[in-house]
Design a protein around this motif. Sequence first.
Motif, PDB file in Angstrom:
ATOM      1  N   TYR A 160      -1.241   7.505   7.057  1.00 17.66           N
ATOM      2  CA  TYR A 160      -2.212   7.017   6.073  1.00 17.66           C
ATOM      3  C   TYR A 160      -1.668   5.839   5.274  1.00 17.66           C
ATOM      4  CZ  TYR A 160       0.261   9.382   2.201  1.00 17.66           C
ATOM      5  OH  TYR A 160       1.173   9.777   1.264  1.00 17.66           O
ATOM      6  N   TYR A 163      -2.259   2.840   7.169  1.00 18.33           N
ATOM      7  CA  TYR A 163      -3.669   2.460   7.048  1.00 18.33           C
ATOM      8  C   TYR A 163      -3.899   1.639   5.782  1.00 18.33           C
ATOM      9  CZ  TYR A 163      -8.742   2.733   7.020  1.00 18.33           C
ATOM     10  OH  TYR A 163     -10.082   2.406   7.016  1.00 18.33           O
ATOM     11  N   TYR A 164      -3.266   2.019   4.683  1.00 15.20           N
ATOM     12  CA  TYR A 164      -3.349   1.193   3.469  1.00 15.20           C
ATOM     13  C   TYR A 164      -2.876  -0.228   3.750  1.00 15.20           C
ATOM     14  CZ  TYR A 164      -4.019   5.227   0.321  1.00 15.20           C
ATOM     15  OH  TYR A 164      -4.495   6.333  -0.330  1.00 15.20           O
ATOM     16  N   ALA A 171      -9.817   1.174   2.734  1.00 16.37           N
ATOM     17  CA  ALA A 171      -9.296   2.420   2.179  1.00 16.37           C
ATOM     18  C   ALA A 171      -9.712   2.593   0.727  1.00 16.37           C
ATOM     19  CB  ALA A 171      -7.769   2.443   2.300  1.00 16.37           C
ATOM     20  N   THR A 201      -3.377  13.701   6.854  1.00 18.19           N
ATOM     21  CA  THR A 201      -2.964  12.327   6.552  1.00 18.19           C
ATOM     22  C   THR A 201      -2.429  11.601   7.786  1.00 18.19           C
ATOM     23  OG1 THR A 201      -0.811  13.179   5.853  1.00 18.19           O
ATOM     24  CG2 THR A 201      -2.460  12.777   4.130  1.00 18.19           C
ATOM     25  N   THR A 204      -5.348   9.353   9.870  1.00 15.00           N
ATOM     26  CA  THR A 204      -6.126   8.284   9.252  1.00 15.00           C
ATOM     27  C   THR A 204      -6.298   7.076  10.171  1.00 15.00           C
ATOM     28  OG1 THR A 204      -5.194   9.002   7.146  1.00 15.00           O
ATOM     29  CG2 THR A 204      -6.419   6.957   7.137  1.00 15.00           C
ATOM     30  N   ARG A 205      -5.212   6.602  10.744  1.00 19.55           N
ATOM     31  CA  ARG A 205      -5.336   5.452  11.650  1.00 19.55           C
ATOM     32  C   ARG A 205      -6.010   5.859  12.957  1.00 19.55           C
ATOM     33  NH1 ARG A 205      -0.162   1.647  12.355  1.00 19.55           N
ATOM     34  NH2 ARG A 205       0.943   3.590  12.718  1.00 19.55           N
ATOM     35  N   GLU A 207      -8.239   8.017  13.514  1.00 14.86           N
ATOM     36  CA  GLU A 207      -9.681   8.236  13.370  1.00 14.86           C
ATOM     37  C   GLU A 207     -10.414   7.053  12.764  1.00 14.86           C
ATOM     38  OE1 GLU A 207     -10.035  11.895  11.202  1.00 14.86           O
ATOM     39  OE2 GLU A 207      -9.630  13.116  12.988  1.00 14.86           O
ATOM     40  N   GLY A 209      -9.915   5.553   9.786  1.00 17.11           N
ATOM     41  CA  GLY A 209     -10.137   5.567   8.348  1.00 17.11           C
ATOM     42  C   GLY A 209     -10.121   6.972   7.787  1.00 17.11           C
ATOM     43  N   TRP A 210     -10.174   7.040   6.476  1.00 17.14           N
ATOM     44  CA  TRP A 210     -10.282   8.331   5.805  1.00 17.14           C
ATOM     45  C   TRP A 210     -11.589   9.003   6.215  1.00 17.14           C
ATOM     46  CZ3 TRP A 210      -6.231  10.374   3.527  1.00 17.14           C
ATOM     47  CH2 TRP A 210      -5.208   9.526   3.048  1.00 17.14           C
TER      48      TRP A 210
END
Length: 333
Positions: A160, A163-164, A171, A201, A204-205, A207, A209-210
């Motif tokens: 995650y 992902y940020y 995000a 967590t 996240t990438r 899928e 995204g959150w």
Amino acid sequence: MAIENKLYSSDRHTTHYLCSGPEGGVPIIFVHGWPELSLSWRHQIPHFAALGFRVIAPDMRGYGQSSIYQNHGDYAQRHVVADMLELADGLGIGRAIWVGHDWGCATVWNLARHYADRCIAVANLCVPYYTIEAGWDGLLPYINRAIYPEDEYPAGQWEYQCYYEENFAAATAAFDADPEQLISLIFRRGNPDGRGQVAGTAMTRKEGGWFGGGAMPELPNDPVVVSVEEVKQYAESLRRNSFFGPDSYYMNHDANAAYTAEASSHVLDMPVLFLHGRYDYTCETIESNAVEPMRQHCSELSEAVVDSGHWMAQEKPEEVNKHLSAWIQTGWS
């Protein structure tokens, strides 16, 4: 004993903080993490004030009524630590017991590393020494690859955070869309059934995204952790300030690593307490070797395990208070 709301301002920064306890008491400063507030320590403040401590719980930069900034770099640990030192100086506090959680751990570990003379002792919940405050090099080597094969989860449960770095605007927008629902969704008690499973967590990438790249799920608050009114208090602050600041803490791994490297020594010789969250599967310290650097670099380390998830101080406040009190009462304060 009354809990007061106060502001301390300098030319560079304003910190809002809660305080209680006698002015002459030994200072104990509680430092929150993402995406919290001084409110997160609502169970600890009256407990330690009643024991005679001068208790301080600040809103960190980007949160609550403290200053907010518009650049990612303004949320690097170098600046956050400076805020805490400035607050302590402004309140006439030379040395304190510092207690952190989540990103607050990074700040407390850095205070202990760079400013040992300002620390009577330090305690942290969930995030061990020499991990997140040291950047990616403090996280990636300690991933449990039995759960997170490198070819599938390169950053393990920390996916995650990648992902940020790669999709910051998306995000943050996902959280800003409904802060109240987000707090209800994530502030939940630990689940024993999650042991040995892939943490959410880590997805996240994978899928996109959150929330699987879709709409935020709707769940009622978990009253064991937060009441409906407390959810509203968190959400009001996050809605007013945006998640830009809180999320920006994750955008400074390189700068934080450089700051860590500046320390003349990485050995902590003051009393240190670490509380493991048995059911915290993102900051997993029970079955991984993430705690080994801390054990190698802390000469007076005490450890205890709390049967909680990540939001330990709110989920199991009596147990947290008991461990902190017993550790302090060993007499070194």
